[in-house]
Design a protein around this motif. Sequence first.
Motif, PDB file in Angstrom:
ATOM      1  N   ASP A 208      86.897  70.061  80.729  1.00 27.60           N
ATOM      2  CA  ASP A 208      85.868  69.442  81.567  1.00 27.60           C
ATOM      3  C   ASP A 208      86.434  68.247  82.337  1.00 27.60           C
ATOM      4  N   ARG A 209      87.241  67.430  81.663  1.00 32.93           N
ATOM      5  CA  ARG A 209      87.845  66.257  82.317  1.00 32.93           C
ATOM      6  C   ARG A 209      88.809  66.678  83.416  1.00 32.93           C
ATOM      7  N   ALA A 210      89.562  67.757  83.174  1.00 37.67           N
ATOM      8  CA  ALA A 210      90.534  68.216  84.169  1.00 37.67           C
ATOM      9  C   ALA A 210      89.838  68.613  85.478  1.00 37.67           C
ATOM     10  N   PHE A 211      88.731  69.339  85.376  1.00 35.06           N
ATOM     11  CA  PHE A 211      87.976  69.699  86.579  1.00 35.06           C
ATOM     12  C   PHE A 211      87.441  68.446  87.273  1.00 35.06           C
ATOM     13  N   ASP A 212      86.923  67.523  86.466  1.00 28.65           N
ATOM     14  CA  ASP A 212      86.346  66.298  87.014  1.00 28.65           C
ATOM     15  C   ASP A 212      87.410  65.456  87.724  1.00 28.65           C
ATOM     16  N   LEU A 213      88.602  65.338  87.115  1.00 28.95           N
ATOM     17  CA  LEU A 213      89.676  64.531  87.697  1.00 28.95           C
ATOM     18  C   LEU A 213      90.154  65.081  89.043  1.00 28.95           C
ATOM     19  N   HIS A 214      90.008  66.383  89.234  1.00 28.26           N
ATOM     20  CA  HIS A 214      90.444  66.988  90.496  1.00 28.26           C
ATOM     21  C   HIS A 214      89.285  67.156  91.485  1.00 28.26           C
ATOM     22  N   GLY A 215      88.144  66.538  91.163  1.00 32.78           N
ATOM     23  CA  GLY A 215      87.043  66.496  92.111  1.00 32.78           C
ATOM     24  C   GLY A 215      86.159  67.725  92.126  1.00 32.78           C
ATOM     25  N   PHE A 216      86.178  68.514  91.049  1.00 31.07           N
ATOM     26  CA  PHE A 216      85.356  69.717  90.989  1.00 31.07           C
ATOM     27  C   PHE A 216      84.307  69.593  89.884  1.00 31.07           C
ATOM     28  N   SER A 217      83.253  70.359  90.006  1.00 33.72           N
ATOM     29  CA  SER A 217      82.238  70.374  88.956  1.00 33.72           C
ATOM     30  C   SER A 217      82.793  71.079  87.721  1.00 33.72           C
ATOM     31  N   LYS A 218      82.202  70.794  86.589  1.00 37.60           N
ATOM     32  CA  LYS A 218      82.653  71.399  85.337  1.00 37.60           C
ATOM     33  C   LYS A 218      82.418  72.904  85.379  1.00 37.60           C
ATOM     34  N   PRO A 219      83.185  73.649  84.567  1.00 33.45           N
ATOM     35  CA  PRO A 219      82.982  75.104  84.534  1.00 33.45           C
ATOM     36  C   PRO A 219      81.537  75.468  84.202  1.00 33.45           C
ATOM     37  N   GLU A 220      81.044  76.522  84.828  1.00 30.99           N
ATOM     38  CA  GLU A 220      79.693  77.001  84.552  1.00 30.99           C
ATOM     39  C   GLU A 220      79.740  77.884  83.305  1.00 30.99           C
ATOM     40  N   VAL A 221      79.225  77.356  82.218  1.00 31.14           N
ATOM     41  CA  VAL A 221      79.327  78.045  80.927  1.00 31.14           C
ATOM     42  C   VAL A 221      78.119  78.952  80.726  1.00 31.14           C
ATOM     43  N   GLN A 222      78.382  80.255  80.683  1.00 35.73           N
ATOM     44  CA  GLN A 222      77.302  81.204  80.409  1.00 35.73           C
ATOM     45  C   GLN A 222      77.143  81.429  78.906  1.00 35.73           C
ATOM     46  N   ILE A 223      78.287  81.449  78.194  1.00 34.14           N
ATOM     47  CA  ILE A 223      78.264  81.644  76.749  1.00 34.14           C
ATOM     48  C   ILE A 223      79.010  80.486  76.092  1.00 34.14           C
ATOM     49  N   GLU A 224      78.352  79.821  75.155  1.00 31.18           N
ATOM     50  CA  GLU A 224      78.999  78.778  74.362  1.00 31.18           C
ATOM     51  C   GLU A 224      78.954  79.207  72.905  1.00 31.18           C
ATOM     52  N   THR A 225      80.090  79.171  72.226  1.00 38.59           N
ATOM     53  CA  THR A 225      80.142  79.635  70.843  1.00 38.59           C
ATOM     54  C   THR A 225      81.181  78.872  70.046  1.00 38.59           C
ATOM     55  N   ASN A 226      80.887  78.677  68.756  1.00 41.22           N
ATOM     56  CA  ASN A 226      81.887  78.086  67.869  1.00 41.22           C
ATOM     57  C   ASN A 226      82.669  79.161  67.119  1.00 41.22           C
ATOM     58  N   LEU A 227      82.372  80.433  67.401  1.00 39.25           N
ATOM     59  CA  LEU A 227      83.164  81.536  66.850  1.00 39.25           C
ATOM     60  C   LEU A 227      84.343  81.785  67.787  1.00 39.25           C
ATOM     61  N   LEU A 228      85.318  80.894  67.737  1.00 40.76           N
ATOM     62  CA  LEU A 228      86.392  80.903  68.727  1.00 40.76           C
ATOM     63  C   LEU A 228      87.251  82.163  68.662  1.00 40.76           C
ATOM     64  N   LEU A 229      87.382  82.741  67.475  1.00 41.05           N
ATOM     65  CA  LEU A 229      88.209  83.932  67.353  1.00 41.05           C
ATOM     66  C   LEU A 229      87.547  85.155  67.983  1.00 41.05           C
ATOM     67  N   MET A 230      86.266  85.044  68.322  1.00 41.22           N
ATOM     68  CA  MET A 230      85.554  86.137  68.990  1.00 41.22           C
ATOM     69  C   MET A 230      85.823  86.124  70.498  1.00 41.22           C
ATOM     70  N   ILE A 231      86.192  84.974  71.038  1.00 35.16           N
ATOM     71  CA  ILE A 231      86.298  84.808  72.488  1.00 35.16           C
ATOM     72  C   ILE A 231      87.259  85.807  73.144  1.00 35.16           C
ATOM     73  N   PRO A 232      88.473  86.040  72.623  1.00 36.74           N
ATOM     74  CA  PRO A 232      89.358  87.012  73.294  1.00 36.74           C
ATOM     75  C   PRO A 232      88.726  88.380  73.475  1.00 36.74           C
ATOM     76  N   SER A 233      88.008  88.864  72.465  1.00 36.91           N
ATOM     77  CA  SER A 233      87.359  90.182  72.584  1.00 36.91           C
ATOM     78  C   SER A 233      86.292  90.182  73.670  1.00 36.91           C
ATOM     79  N   VAL A 234      85.559  89.071  73.799  1.00 27.85           N
ATOM     80  CA  VAL A 234      84.527  88.973  74.830  1.00 27.85           C
ATOM     81  C   VAL A 234      85.153  88.963  76.217  1.00 27.85           C
ATOM     82  N   ILE A 235      86.252  88.239  76.382  1.00 26.60           N
ATOM     83  CA  ILE A 235      86.905  88.165  77.695  1.00 26.60           C
ATOM     84  C   ILE A 235      87.355  89.548  78.152  1.00 26.60           C
ATOM     85  N   MET A 236      87.910  90.325  77.215  1.00 23.18           N
ATOM     86  CA  MET A 236      88.433  91.641  77.585  1.00 23.18           C
ATOM     87  C   MET A 236      87.345  92.593  78.058  1.00 23.18           C
TER      88      MET A 236
END
Length: 305
Positions: A208-236
């Motif tokens: 979030d800070r990286a986007f802000d530092l370069h003058g852009f809005s934060k990423p638009e998060v459609q899915i937020e999860t603390n099951l981080l090991l699930m994320i690669p399967s969702v991306i694919m």
Amino acid sequence: MNDQLELRDLIYFQRIATLGHVGKAAEQLHKTQPALTGSIRRLERTLNTRLFEKDGRNIQLTAAGKLLLQRSQSILASVQDVAEEIKELESGEKGQVKLGLVPTAAHHILLPIIHILTRDFPNIQLKTVIGQTDFLYEKLRERELDLVIGLYGELDDNFECVPFYQDTMVVVANSSHDIFKEDISLARLVNFKWILAPSSVMSRQWLDRAFDLHGFSKPEVQIETNLLLMIPSVIMKTELLSFISRRNLESVDTSKKHLKEVPIAELSMDRFYNVISRREGYLSPAAKCLRDIFIQQGRRIFDGN
């Protein structure tokens, strides 16, 4: 004063201070209220100050009481450490170790560690807790964990931190994603939706800070999860972008859509895995043994060698 300040009184004081009520403390400690009241009076005479003041039907700590509560927690914890250290002086490398791990670390190193323990240290029992860094630090602070394998963040001054592995976080998408059909830039990334960890997670805050530092809005998060090991399967299986360890790019699924790094230097974050313990806390021989395994073999274990 040292002869008059009794550990028993500190234990009673701590319970009363926590509950804010002498009667409730007496019930939990199986003592009479006069016994606890007498204990507090002894402390106040010894320290020559009031520790509590009335708050309706309850009581609350004075400034001196708050300071004593903070110090008493450290004192009683040290006493407990001494007792455990003496008890385990001759035990050697055996006993239970309570280990906390962040999800990515658990995914890559938990099975190899279990293999090492069952093969070389059969008398060590391992209890694991998987969670995000802030949760694990709190459990370590409360002495519910002996060691934490976590990522460097705002560490408590009372923690000792030894780094043993460097990892890199990158933006990823499935290999057929539209992001790869044109020139890649931060400006284009803003147009896509993301699946990310909660905002309490260090890597999410960095992104979030990286986007802000370069003058852009934060990423638009459609899915937020603390099951981080699930994320690669969702991306694919979706058109979502994410920010994960470069180590996870090898994953594939039956749809044949591989994970692929979105090459953009501004969004490459180096991070370190650390073995973390309480700086002044007692570590059993078993916990020291496990800590040494991470320090000496952690890099090799992470790399799968």
